[in-house]
Enzyme design. Structure first.
Site, PDB file in Angstrom:
ATOM      1  N   SER A 109      29.008  39.217   7.521  1.00 33.12           N
ATOM      2  CA  SER A 109      28.094  40.242   8.027  1.00 33.12           C
ATOM      3  C   SER A 109      28.220  41.530   7.227  1.00 33.12           C
ATOM      4  O   SER A 109      27.281  42.304   7.130  1.00 33.12           O
ATOM      5  CB  SER A 109      28.366  40.499   9.505  1.00 33.12           C
ATOM      6  OG  SER A 109      29.726  40.813   9.681  1.00 33.12           O
ATOM      7  N   GLY A 145      31.941  33.179   9.264  1.00 32.04           N
ATOM      8  CA  GLY A 145      31.154  32.341  10.166  1.00 32.04           C
ATOM      9  C   GLY A 145      31.999  31.965  11.363  1.00 32.04           C
ATOM     10  O   GLY A 145      32.780  32.758  11.861  1.00 32.04           O
ATOM     11  N   THR A 157      32.366  39.099   9.464  1.00 31.74           N
ATOM     12  CA  THR A 157      33.365  39.293   8.429  1.00 31.74           C
ATOM     13  C   THR A 157      32.857  40.019   7.211  1.00 31.74           C
ATOM     14  O   THR A 157      31.665  40.147   7.012  1.00 31.74           O
ATOM     15  CB  THR A 157      33.817  37.878   7.991  1.00 31.74           C
ATOM     16  OG1 THR A 157      34.359  37.238   9.100  1.00 31.74           O
ATOM     17  CG2 THR A 157      34.807  37.905   6.867  1.00 31.74           C
ATOM     18  N   ASP A 205      30.366  47.999   8.839  1.00 27.54           N
ATOM     19  CA  ASP A 205      29.869  46.847   9.575  1.00 27.54           C
ATOM     20  C   ASP A 205      30.665  46.709  10.863  1.00 27.54           C
ATOM     21  O   ASP A 205      31.890  46.756  10.854  1.00 27.54           O
ATOM     22  CB  ASP A 205      30.021  45.577   8.720  1.00 27.54           C
ATOM     23  CG  ASP A 205      29.686  44.338   9.498  1.00 27.54           C
ATOM     24  OD1 ASP A 205      30.478  43.379   9.431  1.00 27.54           O
ATOM     25  OD2 ASP A 205      28.650  44.324  10.172  1.00 27.54           O
ATOM     26  N   LYS A 246      42.008  35.314   6.925  1.00 33.35           N
ATOM     27  CA  LYS A 246      40.771  34.627   6.546  1.00 33.35           C
ATOM     28  C   LYS A 246      40.832  34.029   5.150  1.00 33.35           C
ATOM     29  O   LYS A 246      39.856  33.455   4.680  1.00 33.35           O
ATOM     30  CB  LYS A 246      39.596  35.615   6.603  1.00 33.35           C
ATOM     31  CG  LYS A 246      39.420  36.182   7.990  1.00 33.35           C
ATOM     32  CD  LYS A 246      38.204  37.045   8.102  1.00 33.35           C
ATOM     33  CE  LYS A 246      38.240  37.784   9.437  1.00 33.35           C
ATOM     34  NZ  LYS A 246      37.090  38.639   9.640  1.00 33.35           N
ATOM     35  N   ASP A 261      38.582  40.997   5.243  1.00 35.26           N
ATOM     36  CA  ASP A 261      39.048  41.873   6.318  1.00 35.26           C
ATOM     37  C   ASP A 261      39.839  40.994   7.290  1.00 35.26           C
ATOM     38  O   ASP A 261      40.096  39.833   7.011  1.00 35.26           O
ATOM     39  CB  ASP A 261      37.857  42.558   7.005  1.00 35.26           C
ATOM     40  CG  ASP A 261      37.086  41.605   7.888  1.00 35.26           C
ATOM     41  OD1 ASP A 261      36.920  41.888   9.080  1.00 35.26           O
ATOM     42  OD2 ASP A 261      36.665  40.545   7.368  1.00 35.26           O
ATOM     43  N   ARG A 279      39.358  41.008  11.024  1.00 37.29           N
ATOM     44  CA  ARG A 279      38.911  41.074  12.432  1.00 37.29           C
ATOM     45  C   ARG A 279      38.223  39.775  12.824  1.00 37.29           C
ATOM     46  O   ARG A 279      37.345  39.292  12.108  1.00 37.29           O
ATOM     47  CB  ARG A 279      37.936  42.242  12.610  1.00 37.29           C
ATOM     48  CG  ARG A 279      37.309  42.299  14.003  1.00 37.29           C
ATOM     49  CD  ARG A 279      36.333  43.450  14.147  1.00 37.29           C
ATOM     50  NE  ARG A 279      37.032  44.735  14.226  1.00 37.29           N
ATOM     51  CZ  ARG A 279      36.409  45.902  14.404  1.00 37.29           C
ATOM     52  NH1 ARG A 279      35.102  45.926  14.529  1.00 37.29           N
ATOM     53  NH2 ARG A 279      37.091  47.017  14.449  1.00 37.29           N
ATOM     54  N   SER A 283      33.226  43.695  11.129  1.00 35.13           N
ATOM     55  CA  SER A 283      34.429  43.630  10.285  1.00 35.13           C
ATOM     56  C   SER A 283      35.317  44.798  10.620  1.00 35.13           C
ATOM     57  O   SER A 283      34.842  45.864  11.014  1.00 35.13           O
ATOM     58  CB  SER A 283      34.066  43.716   8.805  1.00 35.13           C
ATOM     59  OG  SER A 283      33.036  42.844   8.489  1.00 35.13           O
TER      60      SER A 283
END
Lengths: 217, 277
Positions: free
Chosen positions: B172, B90, B44, B209, B76, B60, B62, B212
Protein backbone atom coordinates in the site's frame (compact mmCIF):
# COMPACT_ATOMS: atom_id res chain seq x y z
CA UNK A 1 -14.68 8.84 6.97
CA UNK A 2 -11.07 9.97 6.76
CA UNK A 3 -9.63 6.50 7.20
CA UNK A 4 -10.00 4.37 4.08
CA UNK A 5 -9.59 0.65 4.14
CA UNK A 6 -5.91 -0.20 4.32
CA UNK A 7 -4.56 -0.86 0.87
CA UNK A 8 -5.67 0.80 -2.37
CA UNK A 9 -7.89 -1.18 -4.75
CA UNK A 10 -5.13 -1.55 -7.30
CA UNK A 11 -3.30 -3.86 -4.87
CA UNK A 12 -6.04 -6.42 -5.37
CA UNK A 13 -6.78 -5.50 -8.96
CA UNK A 14 -5.32 -7.58 -11.67
CA UNK A 15 -2.22 -6.27 -13.40
CA UNK A 16 -3.02 -5.49 -17.04
CA UNK A 17 -0.86 -4.50 -19.94
CA UNK A 18 -3.21 -1.81 -21.29
CA UNK A 19 -1.26 -1.80 -24.46
CA UNK A 20 -0.57 -1.02 -28.04
CA UNK A 21 0.99 -3.83 -30.03
CA UNK A 22 1.52 -4.12 -33.79
CA UNK A 23 3.16 -6.56 -36.18
CA UNK A 24 3.64 -6.17 -39.91
CA UNK A 25 5.04 -8.44 -42.60
CA UNK A 26 7.28 -7.41 -45.46
CA UNK A 27 9.01 -9.34 -48.22
CA UNK A 28 11.70 -11.18 -46.29
CA UNK A 29 10.67 -10.69 -42.67
CA UNK A 30 8.49 -9.06 -40.04
CA UNK A 31 8.60 -6.05 -37.74
CA UNK A 32 6.93 -6.12 -34.32
CA UNK A 33 6.37 -3.15 -32.04
CA UNK A 34 4.96 -2.48 -28.59
CA UNK A 35 4.72 0.21 -25.92
CA UNK A 36 6.01 -0.46 -22.39
CA UNK A 37 3.31 0.44 -19.87
CA UNK A 38 1.93 -2.05 -17.32
CA UNK A 39 -0.92 -0.80 -15.16
CA UNK A 40 -2.76 -2.09 -12.07
CA UNK A 41 -5.91 0.00 -11.81
CA UNK A 42 -4.83 3.64 -12.09
CA UNK A 43 -1.24 2.98 -11.10
CA UNK A 44 1.62 2.24 -13.50
CA UNK A 45 3.57 -0.64 -11.98
CA UNK A 46 6.19 -1.04 -14.72
CA UNK A 47 6.98 1.71 -17.22
CA UNK A 48 9.65 -0.19 -19.16
CA UNK A 49 8.18 -3.64 -19.79
CA UNK A 50 9.21 -5.31 -23.05
CA UNK A 51 5.99 -6.83 -24.35
CA UNK A 52 7.71 -8.49 -27.30
CA UNK A 53 8.46 -11.94 -25.95
CA UNK A 54 10.62 -14.48 -27.81
CA UNK A 55 8.97 -17.83 -28.54
CA UNK A 56 11.94 -19.03 -30.57
CA UNK A 57 15.01 -17.56 -32.28
CA UNK A 58 13.03 -16.16 -35.20
CA UNK A 59 9.51 -16.15 -33.74
CA UNK A 60 8.27 -13.47 -31.34
CA UNK A 61 4.90 -12.73 -29.83
CA UNK A 62 3.44 -9.43 -28.68
CA UNK A 63 1.55 -9.51 -25.35
CA UNK A 64 -1.61 -7.61 -24.41
CA UNK A 65 -4.41 -7.93 -21.88
CA UNK A 66 -3.83 -9.50 -18.46
CA UNK A 67 -0.10 -9.50 -17.72
CA UNK A 68 -0.18 -12.80 -15.83
CA UNK A 69 -2.20 -14.61 -18.52
CA UNK A 70 -0.09 -13.26 -21.40
CA UNK A 71 3.25 -13.99 -19.70
CA UNK A 72 2.12 -17.50 -18.79
CA UNK A 73 0.91 -18.31 -22.32
CA UNK A 74 4.17 -17.02 -23.83
CA UNK A 75 6.28 -19.07 -21.41
CA UNK A 76 4.26 -22.25 -21.96
CA UNK A 77 4.45 -21.91 -25.77
CA UNK A 78 8.18 -21.12 -25.55
CA UNK A 79 8.63 -24.45 -23.74
CA UNK A 80 6.35 -26.36 -26.15
CA UNK A 81 8.21 -24.93 -29.16
CA UNK A 82 11.56 -25.97 -27.67
CA UNK A 83 10.28 -29.54 -27.41
CA UNK A 84 8.68 -29.43 -30.87
CA UNK A 85 11.80 -28.05 -32.60
CA UNK A 86 13.95 -30.70 -30.89
CA UNK A 87 11.53 -33.35 -32.13
CA UNK A 88 11.52 -32.19 -35.77
CA UNK A 89 15.23 -31.38 -35.68
CA UNK A 90 14.92 -27.93 -37.25
CA UNK A 91 13.56 -24.43 -36.59
CA UNK A 92 9.77 -24.44 -36.13
CA UNK A 93 7.34 -22.78 -38.50
CA UNK A 94 5.66 -19.53 -37.45
CA UNK A 95 2.31 -21.23 -38.13
CA UNK A 96 3.20 -23.92 -35.56
CA UNK A 97 3.96 -21.33 -32.91
CA UNK A 98 0.74 -19.47 -33.71
CA UNK A 99 -1.22 -22.74 -33.55
CA UNK A 100 0.18 -23.54 -30.10
CA UNK A 101 -0.83 -20.07 -28.88
CA UNK A 102 -4.24 -20.44 -30.49
CA UNK A 103 -4.82 -23.82 -28.86
CA UNK A 104 -4.29 -22.40 -25.37
CA UNK A 105 -6.28 -19.22 -26.12
CA UNK A 106 -9.21 -21.22 -27.47
CA UNK A 107 -9.30 -23.99 -24.87
CA UNK A 108 -9.22 -21.55 -21.95
CA UNK A 109 -10.98 -18.65 -23.62
CA UNK A 110 -13.44 -18.26 -20.71
CA UNK A 111 -10.69 -18.11 -18.11
CA UNK A 112 -8.02 -16.10 -19.89
CA UNK A 113 -8.09 -12.51 -20.98
CA UNK A 114 -4.97 -12.02 -23.05
CA UNK A 115 -4.38 -11.48 -26.77
CA UNK A 116 -1.09 -12.47 -28.34
CA UNK A 117 0.02 -11.53 -31.86
CA UNK A 118 2.54 -14.07 -33.19
CA UNK A 119 5.02 -13.01 -35.88
CA UNK A 120 8.29 -14.36 -37.22
CA UNK A 121 10.28 -15.68 -40.14
CA UNK A 122 10.69 -19.26 -41.30
CA UNK A 123 12.29 -20.84 -44.34
CA UNK A 124 9.06 -22.08 -45.94
CA UNK A 125 6.83 -19.02 -45.99
CA UNK A 126 9.17 -16.16 -45.08
CA UNK A 127 7.78 -13.43 -42.85
CA UNK A 128 4.31 -14.09 -41.39
CA UNK A 129 1.97 -12.37 -38.93
CA UNK A 130 -0.80 -14.28 -37.15
CA UNK A 131 -3.59 -12.90 -34.97
CA UNK A 132 -4.92 -15.23 -32.25
CA UNK A 133 -7.68 -13.08 -30.74
CA UNK A 134 -10.27 -15.12 -28.80
CA UNK A 135 -8.87 -18.37 -30.12
CA UNK A 136 -9.05 -17.85 -33.87
CA UNK A 137 -6.01 -18.26 -36.08
CA UNK A 138 -5.69 -15.97 -39.06
CA UNK A 139 -2.72 -14.84 -41.11
CA UNK A 140 -2.73 -11.14 -41.90
CA UNK A 141 -0.36 -8.73 -43.63
CA UNK A 142 -0.37 -6.70 -40.43
CA UNK A 143 -2.13 -6.86 -37.05
CA UNK A 144 -2.71 -4.38 -34.23
CA UNK A 145 -3.88 -5.16 -30.73
CA UNK A 146 -4.35 -3.87 -27.21
CA UNK A 147 -6.38 -0.98 -25.84
CA UNK A 148 -4.41 1.58 -27.86
CA UNK A 149 -5.12 -0.12 -31.15
CA UNK A 150 -8.65 1.31 -31.31
CA UNK A 151 -7.18 4.77 -31.78
CA UNK A 152 -5.03 3.84 -34.75
CA UNK A 153 -7.21 1.56 -36.90
CA UNK A 154 -7.91 4.50 -39.18
CA UNK A 155 -4.25 5.37 -39.44
CA UNK A 156 -3.03 1.86 -40.24
CA UNK A 157 -5.82 1.25 -42.76
CA UNK A 158 -5.00 4.48 -44.57
CA UNK A 159 -1.21 4.27 -44.44
CA UNK A 160 -0.56 0.59 -45.14
CA UNK A 161 0.69 -0.21 -48.62
CA UNK A 162 1.70 -3.55 -50.04
CA UNK A 163 5.38 -4.07 -50.82
CA UNK A 164 6.93 -1.81 -48.17
CA UNK A 165 10.63 -2.21 -47.41
CA UNK A 166 12.01 -3.09 -43.98
CA UNK A 167 12.85 0.53 -43.17
CA UNK A 168 9.39 1.72 -44.29
CA UNK A 169 7.80 -0.97 -42.08
CA UNK A 170 9.87 0.11 -39.07
CA UNK A 171 8.82 3.72 -39.63
CA UNK A 172 5.19 2.63 -40.01
CA UNK A 173 5.38 0.73 -36.70
CA UNK A 174 7.03 3.62 -34.82
CA UNK A 175 4.50 6.14 -36.13
CA UNK A 176 1.57 3.89 -35.20
CA UNK A 177 2.90 3.31 -31.69
CA UNK A 178 3.56 7.00 -31.15
CA UNK A 179 0.06 8.02 -32.17
CA UNK A 180 -1.55 5.31 -30.05
CA UNK A 181 0.60 6.08 -26.98
CA UNK A 182 -0.29 9.74 -27.12
CA UNK A 183 -4.04 9.07 -27.28
CA UNK A 184 -4.43 5.99 -25.06
CA UNK A 185 -4.00 6.50 -21.32
CA UNK A 186 -3.09 2.87 -20.80
CA UNK A 187 -0.22 2.92 -23.32
CA UNK A 188 3.00 4.81 -22.92
CA UNK A 189 6.62 4.71 -21.89
CA UNK A 190 9.14 3.69 -24.52
CA UNK A 191 8.71 1.87 -27.82
CA UNK A 192 10.23 -1.57 -28.37
CA UNK A 193 10.81 -2.67 -31.97
CA UNK A 194 11.89 -6.14 -33.09
CA UNK A 195 12.85 -6.82 -36.73
CA UNK A 196 13.17 -10.44 -37.80
CA UNK A 197 14.50 -11.61 -41.14
CA UNK A 198 16.49 -14.51 -42.56
CA UNK A 199 19.81 -13.21 -41.29
CA UNK A 200 19.14 -11.61 -37.94
CA UNK A 201 16.77 -10.74 -35.13
CA UNK A 202 17.27 -7.13 -34.12
CA UNK A 203 15.82 -5.63 -30.90
CA UNK A 204 15.63 -1.88 -30.54
CA UNK A 205 14.37 0.54 -27.89
CA UNK A 206 13.23 4.04 -28.78
CA UNK A 207 13.06 6.32 -25.75
CA UNK A 208 10.11 8.67 -25.27
CA UNK A 209 11.89 11.83 -26.32
CA UNK A 210 13.20 10.24 -29.54
CA UNK A 211 9.75 9.28 -30.82
CA UNK A 212 8.44 11.23 -33.84
CA UNK A 213 6.22 14.24 -33.10
CA UNK A 214 2.86 14.89 -34.66
CA UNK A 215 0.32 17.71 -34.88
CA UNK A 216 -0.49 18.31 -31.20
CA UNK A 217 3.11 18.26 -30.05
CA UNK B 1 -38.75 -39.65 -14.96
CA UNK B 2 -35.27 -41.06 -15.11
CA UNK B 3 -32.63 -38.82 -16.68
CA UNK B 4 -29.46 -40.00 -18.26
CA UNK B 5 -26.45 -38.37 -16.66
CA UNK B 6 -23.12 -38.80 -18.31
CA UNK B 7 -20.21 -39.40 -16.00
CA UNK B 8 -18.09 -36.24 -16.17
CA UNK B 9 -14.43 -36.92 -16.90
CA UNK B 10 -12.08 -35.38 -14.34
CA UNK B 11 -11.31 -31.80 -15.29
CA UNK B 12 -7.76 -30.58 -14.88
CA UNK B 13 -6.75 -27.40 -13.10
CA UNK B 14 -7.56 -26.01 -9.68
CA UNK B 15 -10.65 -27.21 -7.81
CA UNK B 16 -12.68 -24.28 -6.53
CA UNK B 17 -15.00 -26.43 -4.34
CA UNK B 18 -13.67 -24.94 -1.10
CA UNK B 19 -14.18 -21.41 -2.42
CA UNK B 20 -17.87 -22.23 -3.02
CA UNK B 21 -18.09 -23.64 0.50
CA UNK B 22 -16.48 -20.52 1.96
CA UNK B 23 -18.94 -18.29 0.11
CA UNK B 24 -21.87 -20.30 1.52
CA UNK B 25 -20.42 -20.12 5.06
CA UNK B 26 -19.92 -16.38 4.78
CA UNK B 27 -23.55 -15.99 3.73
CA UNK B 28 -24.82 -18.05 6.67
CA UNK B 29 -22.67 -16.19 9.20
CA UNK B 30 -23.74 -12.77 7.96
CA UNK B 31 -27.38 -13.85 8.30
CA UNK B 32 -26.68 -14.35 12.02
CA UNK B 33 -25.36 -10.80 12.16
CA UNK B 34 -21.65 -11.42 12.78
CA UNK B 35 -18.61 -11.28 10.53
CA UNK B 36 -15.99 -13.88 9.81
CA UNK B 37 -12.60 -12.73 11.14
CA UNK B 38 -10.78 -10.61 8.58
CA UNK B 39 -7.57 -12.00 7.17
CA UNK B 40 -4.59 -10.25 8.66
CA UNK B 41 -2.99 -8.14 5.98
CA UNK B 42 0.44 -6.61 5.93
CA UNK B 43 -0.68 -3.23 4.53
CA UNK B 44 2.86 -2.67 3.68
CA UNK B 45 5.76 -0.91 2.14
CA UNK B 46 8.36 -3.24 0.65
CA UNK B 47 11.01 -2.44 -1.89
CA UNK B 48 14.25 -3.62 -3.42
CA UNK B 49 17.14 -2.09 -5.33
CA UNK B 50 20.06 -3.48 -7.34
CA UNK B 51 23.40 -1.87 -6.46
CA UNK B 52 26.97 -2.43 -7.58
CA UNK B 53 27.69 -5.60 -5.59
CA UNK B 54 24.23 -7.03 -5.02
CA UNK B 55 20.70 -6.37 -3.76
CA UNK B 56 19.21 -4.35 -0.90
CA UNK B 57 15.71 -5.38 0.21
CA UNK B 58 13.68 -3.25 2.61
CA UNK B 59 10.39 -3.58 4.48
CA UNK B 60 8.37 -1.88 7.21
CA UNK B 61 7.19 -3.94 10.20
CA UNK B 62 3.47 -3.25 10.70
CA UNK B 63 0.82 -5.99 10.34
CA UNK B 64 -2.81 -4.83 10.38
CA UNK B 65 -6.09 -6.64 11.05
CA UNK B 66 -8.70 -4.32 9.60
CA UNK B 67 -7.99 -0.94 11.19
CA UNK B 68 -6.04 -2.29 14.18
CA UNK B 69 -2.31 -2.93 14.26
CA UNK B 70 -2.00 -6.64 15.03
CA UNK B 71 1.79 -6.80 15.16
CA UNK B 72 4.04 -3.77 15.61
CA UNK B 73 7.22 -5.59 14.73
CA UNK B 74 6.56 -8.40 12.28
CA UNK B 75 9.21 -9.68 9.91
CA UNK B 76 8.33 -9.27 6.24
CA UNK B 77 11.64 -10.29 4.72
CA UNK B 78 11.48 -14.06 4.30
CA UNK B 79 14.30 -16.52 3.73
CA UNK B 80 14.15 -18.45 0.47
CA UNK B 81 17.69 -19.78 0.21
CA UNK B 82 21.13 -18.70 1.52
CA UNK B 83 21.50 -16.29 -1.41
CA UNK B 84 17.84 -15.37 -2.04
CA UNK B 85 15.38 -13.44 0.16
CA UNK B 86 11.81 -12.36 -0.50
CA UNK B 87 9.70 -9.48 0.91
CA UNK B 88 5.97 -10.10 1.10
CA UNK B 89 2.94 -7.78 0.95
CA UNK B 90 -0.76 -8.65 0.97
CA UNK B 91 -2.29 -11.35 3.14
CA UNK B 92 0.27 -12.22 5.85
CA UNK B 93 -0.53 -15.95 5.93
CA UNK B 94 -0.32 -16.22 2.15
CA UNK B 95 3.11 -14.55 1.89
CA UNK B 96 4.47 -16.56 4.83
CA UNK B 97 3.32 -19.95 3.55
CA UNK B 98 4.06 -19.32 -0.13
CA UNK B 99 7.65 -18.31 0.61
CA UNK B 100 8.09 -21.30 2.92
CA UNK B 101 6.77 -23.74 0.30
CA UNK B 102 9.01 -22.37 -2.42
CA UNK B 103 11.98 -22.24 -0.02
CA UNK B 104 11.50 -25.92 0.76
CA UNK B 105 11.10 -26.93 -2.90
CA UNK B 106 14.11 -24.83 -3.85
CA UNK B 107 16.27 -26.55 -1.23
CA UNK B 108 15.33 -29.95 -2.65
CA UNK B 109 15.97 -28.69 -6.18
CA UNK B 110 19.35 -27.31 -5.12
CA UNK B 111 20.33 -30.66 -3.58
CA UNK B 112 19.26 -32.36 -6.78
CA UNK B 113 21.27 -30.06 -9.08
CA UNK B 114 24.19 -29.75 -6.66
CA UNK B 115 24.28 -25.98 -7.28
CA UNK B 116 23.37 -22.78 -5.51
CA UNK B 117 19.78 -21.94 -6.54
CA UNK B 118 19.18 -19.16 -9.07
CA UNK B 119 16.81 -16.25 -8.53
CA UNK B 120 15.12 -16.96 -11.88
CA UNK B 121 14.24 -20.46 -10.63
CA UNK B 122 12.60 -19.08 -7.48
CA UNK B 123 10.75 -16.54 -9.67
CA UNK B 124 9.41 -19.28 -11.99
CA UNK B 125 8.27 -21.44 -9.09
CA UNK B 126 6.49 -18.54 -7.38
CA UNK B 127 4.78 -17.24 -10.53
CA UNK B 128 3.60 -20.68 -11.63
CA UNK B 129 2.10 -21.36 -8.19
CA UNK B 130 0.38 -17.97 -7.97
CA UNK B 131 -1.00 -18.28 -11.52
CA UNK B 132 -2.38 -21.72 -10.71
CA UNK B 133 -4.40 -20.14 -7.86
CA UNK B 134 -5.64 -17.37 -10.19
CA UNK B 135 -4.98 -14.52 -7.74
CA UNK B 136 -6.80 -16.09 -4.79
CA UNK B 137 -3.48 -16.32 -2.95
CA UNK B 138 -3.00 -12.65 -2.04
CA UNK B 139 0.77 -12.55 -2.09
CA UNK B 140 2.60 -9.64 -3.73
CA UNK B 141 6.33 -10.29 -3.47
CA UNK B 142 9.66 -8.58 -4.04
CA UNK B 143 12.20 -11.32 -4.73
CA UNK B 144 15.91 -10.55 -4.73
CA UNK B 145 19.17 -12.45 -4.62
CA UNK B 146 22.65 -12.95 -5.99
CA UNK B 147 23.56 -16.05 -7.97
CA UNK B 148 26.23 -17.17 -10.42
CA UNK B 149 24.80 -14.80 -13.05
CA UNK B 150 24.87 -11.73 -10.81
CA UNK B 151 22.27 -9.82 -8.76
CA UNK B 152 18.61 -10.13 -9.79
CA UNK B 153 15.45 -8.39 -8.57
CA UNK B 154 11.87 -9.39 -9.42
CA UNK B 155 8.42 -8.14 -8.44
CA UNK B 156 5.72 -10.81 -8.42
CA UNK B 157 1.99 -9.99 -8.43
CA UNK B 158 -0.81 -12.13 -6.93
CA UNK B 159 -2.15 -13.13 -10.35
CA UNK B 160 1.21 -14.49 -11.42
CA UNK B 161 2.81 -11.78 -13.55
CA UNK B 162 6.41 -10.80 -12.85
CA UNK B 163 8.68 -7.91 -13.76
CA UNK B 164 12.47 -7.94 -13.70
CA UNK B 165 13.68 -4.44 -12.88
CA UNK B 166 16.56 -2.57 -11.19
CA UNK B 167 14.24 -1.13 -8.52
CA UNK B 168 10.76 -2.22 -7.40
CA UNK B 169 8.24 -1.34 -4.70
CA UNK B 170 5.09 -3.17 -3.56
CA UNK B 171 2.34 -2.81 -1.01
CA UNK B 172 0.00 0.00 0.00
CA UNK B 173 2.94 2.35 0.56
CA UNK B 174 4.55 1.49 -2.77
CA UNK B 175 3.64 4.79 -4.43
CA UNK B 176 5.37 6.76 -1.67
CA UNK B 177 8.45 4.53 -1.87
CA UNK B 178 8.52 4.62 -5.68
CA UNK B 179 8.51 8.42 -5.58
CA UNK B 180 11.78 8.29 -3.60
CA UNK B 181 13.29 5.74 -5.97
CA UNK B 182 12.34 7.61 -9.13
CA UNK B 183 14.00 10.71 -7.72
CA UNK B 184 17.26 9.27 -6.41
CA UNK B 185 17.98 5.90 -8.01
CA UNK B 186 21.26 5.63 -9.94
CA UNK B 187 22.73 2.48 -11.47
CA UNK B 188 25.83 0.96 -9.75
CA UNK B 189 25.44 2.62 -6.35
CA UNK B 190 27.71 1.82 -3.41
CA UNK B 191 26.38 -0.26 -0.52
CA UNK B 192 25.90 2.62 1.93
CA UNK B 193 24.19 4.77 -0.68
CA UNK B 194 21.85 1.93 -1.60
CA UNK B 195 21.00 1.20 2.05
CA UNK B 196 20.24 4.87 2.67
CA UNK B 197 18.02 5.02 -0.43
CA UNK B 198 16.03 1.94 0.59
CA UNK B 199 15.73 3.20 4.16
CA UNK B 200 14.38 6.52 2.89
CA UNK B 201 11.93 4.80 0.54
CA UNK B 202 10.52 2.63 3.35
CA UNK B 203 10.41 5.67 5.65
CA UNK B 204 8.34 7.50 3.00
CA UNK B 205 5.90 4.57 3.09
CA UNK B 206 5.88 4.41 6.90
CA UNK B 207 5.11 8.09 7.41
CA UNK B 208 2.77 8.69 4.46
CA UNK B 209 0.77 5.44 4.35
CA UNK B 210 -1.63 4.39 7.08
CA UNK B 211 -1.11 0.70 6.40
CA UNK B 212 2.66 0.85 6.99
CA UNK B 213 4.51 1.76 10.16
CA UNK B 214 6.98 0.99 12.94
CA UNK B 215 10.54 0.14 11.98
CA UNK B 216 12.63 -0.35 8.84
CA UNK B 217 14.10 -3.80 8.21
CA UNK B 218 16.86 -4.18 5.64
CA UNK B 219 18.47 -7.19 4.00
CA UNK B 220 21.69 -6.70 2.04
CA UNK B 221 22.59 -9.64 -0.21
CA UNK B 222 26.01 -9.83 -1.84
CA UNK B 223 28.02 -12.64 -3.36
CA UNK B 224 28.77 -14.97 -0.44
CA UNK B 225 27.40 -12.62 2.24
CA UNK B 226 23.99 -11.66 3.62
CA UNK B 227 23.38 -8.87 6.19
CA UNK B 228 19.94 -9.26 7.75
CA UNK B 229 19.50 -5.94 9.58
CA UNK B 230 16.44 -6.18 11.77
CA UNK B 231 15.77 -3.51 12.81
CA UNK B 232 17.91 -1.27 10.70
CA UNK B 233 16.16 1.90 11.78
CA UNK B 234 13.75 2.20 14.67
CA UNK B 235 11.77 5.03 13.12
CA UNK B 236 8.95 4.83 15.66
CA UNK B 237 10.16 4.34 19.21
CA UNK B 238 7.49 3.99 21.89
CA UNK B 239 7.48 7.19 23.92
CA UNK B 240 8.53 7.32 27.60
CA UNK B 241 5.87 8.49 30.04
CA UNK B 242 6.85 11.85 31.50
CA UNK B 243 4.90 11.48 34.77
CA UNK B 244 3.64 8.95 37.34
CA UNK B 245 -0.04 8.37 36.83
CA UNK B 246 -0.63 5.94 39.72
CA UNK B 247 -2.83 7.11 42.53
CA UNK B 248 -1.02 7.04 45.89
CA UNK B 249 -2.34 4.84 48.71
CA UNK B 250 -4.70 6.89 50.86
CA UNK B 251 -6.06 9.03 47.96
CA UNK B 252 -9.42 7.35 48.42
CA UNK B 253 -10.60 7.44 52.05
CA UNK B 254 -11.55 4.03 53.54
CA UNK B 255 -14.81 4.20 55.54
CA UNK B 256 -14.97 0.61 56.87
CA UNK B 257 -13.07 -2.66 56.45
CA UNK B 258 -14.43 -6.25 56.82
CA UNK B 259 -12.14 -9.33 56.51
CA UNK B 260 -13.81 -12.74 55.89
CA UNK B 261 -11.32 -15.65 55.87
CA UNK B 262 -12.43 -18.45 53.53
CA UNK B 263 -12.27 -21.86 55.23
CA UNK B 264 -10.85 -24.16 52.57
CA UNK B 265 -9.61 -27.70 53.18
CA UNK B 266 -7.35 -29.63 50.86
CA UNK B 267 -9.56 -32.50 49.60
CA UNK B 268 -7.35 -34.23 47.05
CA UNK B 269 -3.78 -33.76 45.91
CA UNK B 270 -2.47 -35.41 42.76
CA UNK B 271 0.86 -35.03 41.04
CA UNK B 272 1.14 -35.74 37.33
CA UNK B 273 4.68 -35.90 35.98
CA UNK B 274 5.34 -34.71 32.43
CA UNK B 275 7.94 -36.45 30.35
CA UNK B 276 10.14 -33.54 29.35
CA UNK B 277 13.15 -35.56 28.21
Amino acid sequence: NMLEESGPEWLSEEVKTGTTIIAIEYNGGVVLGSDSRVSAGASVVNRVMNKLSPLHDKIYCALSGSAADAQTIAEIVNYQLDVHSAEIGEDPQVRSAATLVKNISYKYKEELSAHLIVAGWDRREGGQVFATLNGLLTRQPFAVGGSGSSYVYGFVDAEYRKGMTKEECQKFVVNTLTLAMSRDGSSGGVAYIVSIDEHSTEEKVILGNKLPTFYDQ
Amino acid sequence: MATLSVCRPPVGGFSFENCKRNAVLENEVSKLGCNLPAARKTGTTICGVVFKDGIVLGADTRATEGMVVADKNCSKIHYISPNIYCCGAGTAADTEMTTQIISSNLELHSLSTGRLPRVATANRMLKQMLFRYQGYIGAALVLGGVDCMGPHLYSIYPHGSTDKLPYVTMGSGSLAAMAVFEDRYKPDMEEEEAKQLVRDAIAAGIFNDLGSGSNVDLCVIMKGKVDYLRPHDEANKKGVRTGEYKYKRGTTGVLSKTVTPLDLDVVEETVQTMDTS
